[in-house]
Design a protein around this motif. Structure first.
Motif, PDB file in Angstrom:
ATOM      1  N   MET A   1       0.881  -1.046   0.032  1.00 32.06           N
ATOM      2  CA  MET A   1       0.359  -0.044  -0.347  1.00 32.06           C
ATOM      3  C   MET A   1       0.841   1.434   0.177  1.00 32.06           C
ATOM      4  SD  MET A   1      -2.908   1.799  -0.195  1.00 32.06           S
ATOM      5  CE  MET A   1      -4.062  -0.021   0.512  1.00 32.06           C
ATOM      6  N   VAL A   2       1.974   1.223   0.766  1.00 29.04           N
ATOM      7  CA  VAL A   2       2.274   2.558   1.054  1.00 29.04           C
ATOM      8  C   VAL A   2       3.167   2.502  -0.205  1.00 29.04           C
ATOM      9  CG1 VAL A   2       5.085   3.126   1.557  1.00 29.04           C
ATOM     10  CG2 VAL A   2       3.579   2.386   3.491  1.00 29.04           C
ATOM     11  N   ALA A   3       3.770   1.839  -1.193  1.00 24.44           N
ATOM     12  CA  ALA A   3       4.282   1.699  -2.364  1.00 24.44           C
ATOM     13  C   ALA A   3       3.375   3.093  -3.457  1.00 24.44           C
ATOM     14  CB  ALA A   3       4.851   0.133  -2.952  1.00 24.44           C
ATOM     15  N   ALA A   4       2.012   2.311  -3.149  1.00 28.27           N
ATOM     16  CA  ALA A   4       0.994   2.308  -4.153  1.00 28.27           C
ATOM     17  C   ALA A   4       0.304   4.479  -4.483  1.00 28.27           C
ATOM     18  CB  ALA A   4       0.162   1.384  -3.878  1.00 28.27           C
ATOM     19  N   LEU A   5       0.751   3.825  -2.917  1.00 29.92           N
ATOM     20  CA  LEU A   5       0.321   5.365  -2.451  1.00 29.92           C
ATOM     21  C   LEU A   5       2.245   6.274  -2.877  1.00 29.92           C
ATOM     22  CD1 LEU A   5      -1.021   5.290   0.782  1.00 29.92           C
ATOM     23  CD2 LEU A   5      -2.274   6.546  -1.042  1.00 29.92           C
ATOM     24  N   GLN A   6       2.610   5.661  -2.868  1.00 33.17           N
ATOM     25  CA  GLN A   6       4.149   7.417  -3.063  1.00 33.17           C
ATOM     26  C   GLN A   6       4.493   6.604  -5.309  1.00 33.17           C
ATOM     27  OE1 GLN A   6       7.330   4.208  -1.726  1.00 33.17           O
ATOM     28  NE2 GLN A   6       7.668   5.233  -0.278  1.00 33.17           N
ATOM     29  N   CYS A   7       3.732   6.158  -5.758  1.00 31.99           N
ATOM     30  CA  CYS A   7       3.689   5.512  -7.188  1.00 31.99           C
ATOM     31  C   CYS A   7       2.939   7.212  -7.796  1.00 31.99           C
ATOM     32  CB  CYS A   7       3.143   4.570  -7.492  1.00 31.99           C
ATOM     33  SG  CYS A   7       2.900   4.191  -9.404  1.00 31.99           S
ATOM     34  N   VAL A   8       1.608   6.697  -6.552  1.00 32.50           N
ATOM     35  CA  VAL A   8       0.642   7.684  -7.208  1.00 32.50           C
ATOM     36  C   VAL A   8       0.928   9.163  -7.475  1.00 32.50           C
ATOM     37  CG1 VAL A   8      -1.970   8.431  -6.482  1.00 32.50           C
ATOM     38  CG2 VAL A   8      -1.364   6.801  -6.596  1.00 32.50           C
ATOM     39  N   SER A   9       1.651   9.149  -5.884  1.00 34.45           N
ATOM     40  CA  SER A   9       2.628  11.149  -5.415  1.00 34.45           C
ATOM     41  C   SER A   9       3.358  11.319  -6.333  1.00 34.45           C
ATOM     42  CB  SER A   9       2.827  10.340  -4.301  1.00 34.45           C
ATOM     43  OG  SER A   9       3.476  12.179  -3.700  1.00 34.45           O
ATOM     44  N   ALA A  10       4.184   9.910  -6.412  1.00 30.11           N
ATOM     45  CA  ALA A  10       4.548  10.319  -7.342  1.00 30.11           C
ATOM     46  C   ALA A  10       4.833  11.393  -9.546  1.00 30.11           C
ATOM     47  CB  ALA A  10       6.010   9.421  -8.448  1.00 30.11           C
ATOM     48  N   GLN A  11       3.203  10.645  -9.527  1.00 24.26           N
ATOM     49  CA  GLN A  11       2.438  10.377 -10.950  1.00 24.26           C
ATOM     50  C   GLN A  11       2.046  12.090 -10.681  1.00 24.26           C
ATOM     51  OE1 GLN A  11      -0.241   7.807 -11.007  1.00 24.26           O
ATOM     52  NE2 GLN A  11       1.267   5.862 -12.136  1.00 24.26           N
ATOM     53  N   SER A  12       1.427  12.348 -10.140  1.00 23.72           N
ATOM     54  CA  SER A  12       0.540  13.731  -9.679  1.00 23.72           C
ATOM     55  C   SER A  12       1.660  15.226  -9.042  1.00 23.72           C
ATOM     56  CB  SER A  12       0.480  13.331  -8.037  1.00 23.72           C
ATOM     57  OG  SER A  12      -1.034  12.618  -7.983  1.00 23.72           O
ATOM     58  N   ALA A  13       3.472  14.726  -8.766  1.00 23.45           N
ATOM     59  CA  ALA A  13       3.813  15.517  -8.849  1.00 23.45           C
ATOM     60  C   ALA A  13       4.065  15.759 -10.686  1.00 23.45           C
ATOM     61  CB  ALA A  13       5.527  14.671  -8.197  1.00 23.45           C
ATOM     62  N   ASP A  14       4.513  14.261 -11.327  1.00 20.27           N
ATOM     63  CA  ASP A  14       4.718  14.755 -12.757  1.00 20.27           C
ATOM     64  C   ASP A  14       3.175  15.533 -13.586  1.00 20.27           C
ATOM     65  OD1 ASP A  14       7.220  13.169 -12.269  1.00 20.27           O
ATOM     66  OD2 ASP A  14       6.323  11.035 -13.100  1.00 20.27           O
ATOM     67  N   VAL A  15       2.240  15.190 -12.962  1.00 19.59           N
ATOM     68  CA  VAL A  15       0.967  16.091 -13.510  1.00 19.59           C
ATOM     69  C   VAL A  15       1.712  17.700 -12.992  1.00 19.59           C
ATOM     70  CG1 VAL A  15      -1.056  16.648 -13.907  1.00 19.59           C
ATOM     71  CG2 VAL A  15       0.086  14.443 -13.732  1.00 19.59           C
ATOM     72  N   SER A  16       1.462  18.054 -11.878  1.00 20.03           N
ATOM     73  CA  SER A  16       1.591  19.257 -11.739  1.00 20.03           C
ATOM     74  C   SER A  16       3.087  19.710 -12.345  1.00 20.03           C
ATOM     75  CB  SER A  16       1.985  19.082  -9.824  1.00 20.03           C
ATOM     76  OG  SER A  16       1.920  20.003 -10.069  1.00 20.03           O
ATOM     77  N   SER A  17       4.066  19.703 -12.337  1.00 19.14           N
ATOM     78  CA  SER A  17       5.201  20.241 -13.117  1.00 19.14           C
ATOM     79  C   SER A  17       5.433  20.140 -14.619  1.00 19.14           C
ATOM     80  CB  SER A  17       6.535  19.075 -12.996  1.00 19.14           C
ATOM     81  OG  SER A  17       7.511  19.713 -13.744  1.00 19.14           O
ATOM     82  N   ALA A  18       4.572  19.363 -15.441  1.00 24.34           N
ATOM     83  CA  ALA A  18       4.069  19.281 -16.517  1.00 24.34           C
ATOM     84  C   ALA A  18       2.931  20.859 -16.420  1.00 24.34           C
ATOM     85  CB  ALA A  18       3.986  18.443 -17.123  1.00 24.34           C
ATOM     86  N   LEU A  19       2.074  20.478 -15.972  1.00 23.54           N
ATOM     87  CA  LEU A  19       0.767  21.479 -16.860  1.00 23.54           C
ATOM     88  C   LEU A  19       1.399  23.053 -15.898  1.00 23.54           C
ATOM     89  CD1 LEU A  19      -1.707  19.370 -14.764  1.00 23.54           C
ATOM     90  CD2 LEU A  19      -1.802  20.019 -17.287  1.00 23.54           C
ATOM     91  N   ASP A  20       2.604  23.181 -14.823  1.00 21.33           N
ATOM     92  CA  ASP A  20       3.104  24.673 -14.913  1.00 21.33           C
ATOM     93  C   ASP A  20       3.882  24.236 -15.309  1.00 21.33           C
ATOM     94  OD1 ASP A  20       2.531  24.796 -11.975  1.00 21.33           O
ATOM     95  OD2 ASP A  20       4.040  24.254 -11.303  1.00 21.33           O
ATOM     96  N   ALA A  21       4.847  23.750 -16.891  1.00 21.30           N
ATOM     97  CA  ALA A  21       5.372  24.506 -17.525  1.00 21.30           C
ATOM     98  C   ALA A  21       4.276  25.006 -18.865  1.00 21.30           C
ATOM     99  CB  ALA A  21       6.399  22.880 -17.711  1.00 21.30           C
ATOM    100  N   LEU A  22       3.097  24.496 -19.171  1.00 19.75           N
ATOM    101  CA  LEU A  22       2.136  24.958 -19.421  1.00 19.75           C
ATOM    102  C   LEU A  22       1.665  26.158 -19.419  1.00 19.75           C
ATOM    103  CD1 LEU A  22       0.765  21.815 -20.700  1.00 19.75           C
ATOM    104  CD2 LEU A  22       1.994  22.544 -21.917  1.00 19.75           C
ATOM    105  N   VAL A  23       1.739  26.295 -18.817  1.00 21.89           N
ATOM    106  CA  VAL A  23       0.733  27.471 -17.655  1.00 21.89           C
ATOM    107  C   VAL A  23       2.040  28.846 -17.559  1.00 21.89           C
ATOM    108  CG1 VAL A  23      -0.276  28.848 -15.684  1.00 21.89           C
ATOM    109  CG2 VAL A  23      -1.054  26.490 -16.397  1.00 21.89           C
ATOM    110  N   GLU A  24       3.152  28.842 -17.563  1.00 25.57           N
ATOM    111  CA  GLU A  24       4.434  29.768 -17.438  1.00 25.57           C
ATOM    112  C   GLU A  24       4.505  30.226 -19.037  1.00 25.57           C
ATOM    113  OE1 GLU A  24       6.997  28.106 -15.025  1.00 25.57           O
ATOM    114  OE2 GLU A  24       5.075  28.416 -12.713  1.00 25.57           O
ATOM    115  N   SER A  25       4.701  28.652 -19.551  1.00 24.08           N
ATOM    116  CA  SER A  25       4.958  29.214 -21.114  1.00 24.08           C
ATOM    117  C   SER A  25       3.712  29.824 -21.846  1.00 24.08           C
ATOM    118  CB  SER A  25       4.753  28.225 -22.143  1.00 24.08           C
ATOM    119  OG  SER A  25       4.263  27.300 -22.596  1.00 24.08           O
TER     120      SER A  25
END
Length: 377
Positions: A1-25
């Motif tokens: 369960m902990v590993a699964a939560l860490q995976c979801v968190s990492a995916q969310s961070a990747d999405v947030s980073s990608a969207l930040d780049a889109l927004v700021e451009s």
């Protein structure tokens, strides 16, 4: 369960980073900008506010900033009517002559509320446009007045797609006649309040609540992304940003087809209310999301006329092969642009509200989709 939560968190961070780049451009802090929310179920994956709501005062866009959502307002009119139909108070298959007796010509015997909700009525847009100032301040009554004089249709009702804004005013008249209260009162009481949309309101020429963004036209940008149902023009002036809302653009004051002002968070509450069947049932919602008419290839209208596109009741449906099914609507009014999209396979919602009309919204929506799900152009 902990590993699964860490995976979801990492995916969310990747999405947030990608969207930040889109927004700021796309946006800057010192120009009109946007409110953006991406959520999956009850979890907000991304929330960002950027830019200026009022160029004269310098007020920034924030979580409480209201934007005109333009044609995204149509889904609210549809839901208001579907609610009455579920209560057995409106027959969606009855001719308009039964719903609104002042529509007496034979053409109205062929048209039902379903045709109006799906832009398949065949009614022409014959609103008078010879007096620009009259169209700038036009209200619901002005915009629907021509209906009583119509004697011909463009095509047989139900046979084709032609996007028609004033037809939604007729739907609001049905609501008023059945509910015996003004349309805006009904919508506030039975839609906005149950959904928890306390910052949302319908346009009123006599009142402009605080924290309402102005819409703007970039005086030095040529054209737009080609998918508006208005026609922004290049203006010239001392300032790059020209205020472009009520008072500057035509047919801005009508309400059932495009008059809602809301916040990104209120619209997220709306999406939850729909998903949780707070206002209408799952069956009624499914009917609204069903492909009722093919938009692609319509000879009558260019609005959202792109491949693999359909119209339901108050929503477009994009079923492009290789991509997730998308239920969406766009809104264009003066300097405002809105984009509300949902991916029902995983309850993901994308909300983009802009107070500038010079940027390619469709490309931005696809870029957000790629950030969420991967894939290419």
């Amino acid at each position: 369960m902990v590993a699964a939560l860490q995976c979801v968190s990492a995916q969310s961070a990747d999405v947030s980073s990608a969207l930040d780049a889109l927004v700021e451009s796309r946006y800057s802090d010192d120009a009109p900008g946007a409110a953006i929310i991406v959520a999956r179920g009850d979890t907000i994956l991304y929330e960002r506010y950027i830019g200026v709501a009022d160029m004269a005062s310098g007020e920034k866009i924030g979580a409480t900033t209201r934007f005109n959502i333009a044609s995204c307002s149509k889904q609210f009119t549809v839901v208001g009517l579907l609610r009455l139909a579920e209560l057995g108070l409106v027959d969606l298959d009855a001719p308009m002559t039964e719903h609104l007796p002042y529509l007496t010509h034979a053409i109205w015997h062929k048209i039902t509320p379903r045709h109006l909700m799906s832009h398949t009525s065949g009614l022409p847009d014959s609103r008078p446009r010879h007096d620009r100032q009259a169209t700038v301040v036009a209200d619901d009554a002005f915009s629907e007045a021509y209906f009583t004089g119509l004697t011909e249709l463009k095509f047989e009702p139900g046979s084709d797609y032609d996007y028609l804004n004033p037809s939604f005013i007729l739907l609001s008249r049905i609501i008023e006649r059945v509910a015996e209260v003004p349309f805006t009162v009904y919508q506030q009481r039975y839609l906005f309040e149950p959904a928890g949309m306390y910052a949302t309101y319908y346009f009123d020429a006599a009142a402009r609540p605080s924290r309402t963004a102005h819409g703007y036209l970039n005086a030095y940008a040529a054209g737009d992304d080609g998918d508006t149902d208005g026609s922004p023009k290049v203006l010239r002036g001392e300032s790059q940003w020209q205020e472009y809302d009520y008072g500057e653009e035509t047919f801005f004051g009508t309400r059932p087809d495009g008059g809602i002002y809301s916040t990104a968070r209120d619209l997220l509450a709306w999406e939850k209310a729909l998903r949780c069947n707070t206002i209408i049932s799952a069956a009624a919602r499914s009917e609204a999301y069903t492909r009722h008419i093919r938009v692609t290839g319509s000879p009558w209208c260019d609005y959202q006329n792109r491949p693999n596109t359909w119209y339901g009741y108050g929503w477009f449906i994009d079923d492009t092969p290789g991509r997730r099914l998308k239920i969406y609507h766009t809104g264009d009014n003066g300097g405002y642009k809105a984009y509300l999209a949902k991916y029902p396979t995983d309850d993901t919602v994308v909300i983009v509200l802009e107070n500038r009309c010079d940027l390619d919204r469709w490309a931005f929506g696809l870029a957000i989709e790629r950030a969420l799900y991967g894939g290419s152009e």
